[in-house]
Design a protein around this motif. Sequence first.
Motif, PDB file in Angstrom:
ATOM      1  N   ARG A 355       8.559   5.004  -6.427  1.00 38.84           N
ATOM      2  CA  ARG A 355       9.502   4.673  -5.382  1.00 38.84           C
ATOM      3  C   ARG A 355      10.808   4.877  -5.891  1.00 38.84           C
ATOM      4  NH1 ARG A 355       7.998   1.015  -1.230  1.00 38.84           N
ATOM      5  NH2 ARG A 355       6.029   0.227  -1.623  1.00 38.84           N
ATOM      6  N   GLY A 356      11.475   5.522  -5.022  1.00 39.93           N
ATOM      7  CA  GLY A 356      13.139   5.972  -5.222  1.00 39.93           C
ATOM      8  C   GLY A 356      14.090   4.792  -4.839  1.00 39.93           C
ATOM      9  N   SER A 357      15.278   5.222  -5.134  1.00 43.77           N
ATOM     10  CA  SER A 357      16.238   4.048  -4.739  1.00 43.77           C
ATOM     11  C   SER A 357      16.210   3.636  -3.092  1.00 43.77           C
ATOM     12  CB  SER A 357      17.659   4.632  -5.132  1.00 43.77           C
ATOM     13  OG  SER A 357      18.062   5.550  -4.336  1.00 43.77           O
ATOM     14  N   ASP A 358      15.798   4.653  -2.237  1.00 47.93           N
ATOM     15  CA  ASP A 358      15.869   4.435  -0.847  1.00 47.93           C
ATOM     16  C   ASP A 358      14.249   3.940  -0.345  1.00 47.93           C
ATOM     17  OD1 ASP A 358      14.285   6.489  -1.214  1.00 47.93           O
ATOM     18  OD2 ASP A 358      15.124   7.964   0.299  1.00 47.93           O
ATOM     19  N   GLY A 359      13.494   3.586  -1.363  1.00 47.41           N
ATOM     20  CA  GLY A 359      12.087   2.802  -1.131  1.00 47.41           C
ATOM     21  C   GLY A 359      11.077   4.004  -0.753  1.00 47.41           C
ATOM     22  N   VAL A 360      11.482   5.106  -0.742  1.00 44.43           N
ATOM     23  CA  VAL A 360      10.588   6.492  -0.456  1.00 44.43           C
ATOM     24  C   VAL A 360       9.952   6.960  -1.655  1.00 44.43           C
ATOM     25  CG1 VAL A 360      10.183   8.425   0.510  1.00 44.43           C
ATOM     26  CG2 VAL A 360      11.815   6.818   1.763  1.00 44.43           C
ATOM     27  N   ARG A 361       8.512   7.079  -1.749  1.00 49.46           N
ATOM     28  CA  ARG A 361       8.130   7.504  -2.789  1.00 49.46           C
ATOM     29  C   ARG A 361       8.109   8.994  -3.229  1.00 49.46           C
ATOM     30  NH1 ARG A 361       4.136   3.904  -4.962  1.00 49.46           N
ATOM     31  NH2 ARG A 361       3.823   2.130  -3.690  1.00 49.46           N
ATOM     32  N   ALA A 362       7.982   9.510  -4.445  1.00 50.32           N
ATOM     33  CA  ALA A 362       8.368  11.049  -4.687  1.00 50.32           C
ATOM     34  C   ALA A 362       7.250  11.172  -5.881  1.00 50.32           C
ATOM     35  CB  ALA A 362       9.475  11.410  -4.993  1.00 50.32           C
ATOM     36  N   ASP A 390       6.260   1.066  10.497  1.00 48.02           N
ATOM     37  CA  ASP A 390       6.686   0.099   9.588  1.00 48.02           C
ATOM     38  C   ASP A 390       5.572  -0.247   8.460  1.00 48.02           C
ATOM     39  OD1 ASP A 390       8.207  -2.590   9.411  1.00 48.02           O
ATOM     40  OD2 ASP A 390       5.944  -3.462   9.599  1.00 48.02           O
ATOM     41  N   TRP A 391       4.111   0.051   8.709  1.00 41.59           N
ATOM     42  CA  TRP A 391       3.186  -0.070   7.743  1.00 41.59           C
ATOM     43  C   TRP A 391       3.328   0.877   6.661  1.00 41.59           C
ATOM     44  CZ3 TRP A 391      -0.427  -0.343  12.441  1.00 41.59           C
ATOM     45  CH2 TRP A 391      -0.593  -1.578  12.834  1.00 41.59           C
ATOM     46  N   LEU A 392       3.643   2.082   7.031  1.00 47.76           N
ATOM     47  CA  LEU A 392       4.086   3.153   5.877  1.00 47.76           C
ATOM     48  C   LEU A 392       5.108   3.049   5.215  1.00 47.76           C
ATOM     49  CD1 LEU A 392       2.902   6.418   8.050  1.00 47.76           C
ATOM     50  CD2 LEU A 392       1.718   5.109   6.572  1.00 47.76           C
ATOM     51  N   LYS A 393       6.344   2.305   5.865  1.00 49.38           N
ATOM     52  CA  LYS A 393       7.389   2.127   5.024  1.00 49.38           C
ATOM     53  C   LYS A 393       7.064   1.206   4.249  1.00 49.38           C
ATOM     54  CE  LYS A 393      12.309   0.559   5.827  1.00 49.38           C
ATOM     55  NZ  LYS A 393      13.257   0.022   6.798  1.00 49.38           N
ATOM     56  N   GLN A 394       6.311   0.043   4.276  1.00 49.07           N
ATOM     57  CA  GLN A 394       5.913  -0.900   3.262  1.00 49.07           C
ATOM     58  C   GLN A 394       5.306  -0.318   2.092  1.00 49.07           C
ATOM     59  OE1 GLN A 394       4.144  -4.689   5.068  1.00 49.07           O
ATOM     60  NE2 GLN A 394       4.615  -3.964   6.957  1.00 49.07           N
ATOM     61  N   ILE A 395       4.504   1.009   2.373  1.00 47.94           N
ATOM     62  CA  ILE A 395       4.019   1.146   1.150  1.00 47.94           C
ATOM     63  C   ILE A 395       4.822   2.670   0.550  1.00 47.94           C
ATOM     64  CG2 ILE A 395       1.682   0.523   1.737  1.00 47.94           C
ATOM     65  CD1 ILE A 395       1.271   3.696   2.537  1.00 47.94           C
ATOM     66  N   GLY A 396       5.968   2.705   1.109  1.00 43.78           N
ATOM     67  CA  GLY A 396       6.993   3.821   0.512  1.00 43.78           C
ATOM     68  C   GLY A 396       6.942   5.120   1.018  1.00 43.78           C
TER      69      GLY A 396
END
Length: 531
Positions: A355-362, A390-396
């Motif tokens: 997860r990055g600082s914005d919560g999105v994985r990389a 929403d569900w995808l956001k919760q897992i990054g």
Amino acid sequence: MAGFVAAGATKVGAQSSRHPWTIPHTLRYTTASDINTLNPVLLQDFNLGLLGSLTMAWLVRYDIHNQPVPELATVIPTQRNGGISPDGKTITFHLRKGVVWSDGVPFDARDFVFTWKAMMNSANDITDRSGWDLITRIDTPNPYTLVIHLKEPYAAFLPGFCGSAGANPCILPEHILGNLPNINNAPYNSLPVGIGPFKYSSWQRTVQVEMVANDKYWRGRPKLDKVIFRVIPDRNTVVTQLTTHEVDFWYPFGGAYLDRVKAISGVKVLRQPGYIYNHIDMNLSRDVFKDLAVREAVRYAINRPLIRDKVGHGVGIIQESLMAPTHPMYDPHIPIVPFDLDKASKLLDNAGWKRGSDGVRAKNGLRLALVAASTTGTPDADTQIDLIQDWLKQIGIDLEVHRYAPPLFFAPYAEGGVVYGGKFDLIFFAWQNDVVGDLSGIFSSKEIPPNGQNDERYRNPKVDAWLADFRHTYDLKRQRELSWKIQDQVVKDVGTIVTSFREDMYGFNDDLQNFHPNAVTPFDDMMNVDI
């Protein structure tokens, strides 16, 4: 299966007098969608399949049990009756005599031969040439006999070779199109001549398509004088027009609308098992989806029972099998993949997606920031997508959604269509099972656009081999064995995500009589339908 209404089990519209809003012998229907051509050779599309059942030329149609019945052919070829050679590579059709196109010109074997040539003409924008590319030559020993020679056996020759099920290509009139270098922009595509109980009379683009009874149809004249397909892209507008009785018939619609449609005075609902399944495809040509962990995580992160219950109002069947529960190829052994956000997150953690600082994985410079595609005018689908976001956001995983008008969404590859052009990371729409169960068109690596309808760009050599074996056998038991292998592997690969199998639901003016739809071609038996 409790709660299902069997096809043909309900007598509809038996009252002695019509409602004041009913137009005698005129059926106005809608699918809450639009079309961009009336030529089924150029586009395999659900809406066009319904229109084509009413108007176009077919070797076979399909009965209430989803089985082929002769139309322009006089008998169904099999190995038992000699219509298919022992090696499976020669198929003979005997054609009906005395049949004319809706413009009065006689029909014969030359029209089918021309159709094959049109399908194989590289200048034509054909979505899928599956099966047609196996034909080496067609002999016509007389005007009413077709002897089709194949490179190899082809189990899906019905409905593939001009059978009405599955929105397949129809037979084209050689006398109208035979001298054109290509058919892409032919005036014919806007008002085709066919051989059906109805014929096209007008098309007001984005407004409606009008069909009238074909007095030259070989079976006789249908009871309806007119059928009008109304273009109403927004489903809430459809409910309004059913309520005001500006339309008589809506199909298909989802559970989100069931209670509202049932509450409309003078409207009846028919509900029965269907062959259509809702699904989510991932564009497997994208680098992020080359990691199986990402594909598995996306599937674990989608709460399909909640979508079915909240969006579909309890309508639909949750399963992994790619075949309807009533289909001969249905595999009951594939376990349901549960909703599990914790497992989805652990899969991504273990695969190195941080997860990055914005919560999105990389990972390795790739971000799990995805673009999804859907159609406009589908608020129930929009609700589903909001949940998935929403569900995808919760897992990054970040999901941005783009919406397109249906004609552009389903347009051919050559016309910049969204589905076939691969203009998505995730995409939401539905497929319909064909009557044979051949999955080549959507999972064979040979069928990746522009060569076919494998929009997810799925590739697996084992599946390719099984698909080829399936197509080479006419034995139902062997087909089922192969189909189960194919379905199991596609599920393991997360080649697609089946969100639910639909129950077909029809809402219609209860003045409608003698409507008995099957699961694959609901408009194939319209001769005695009336209103």
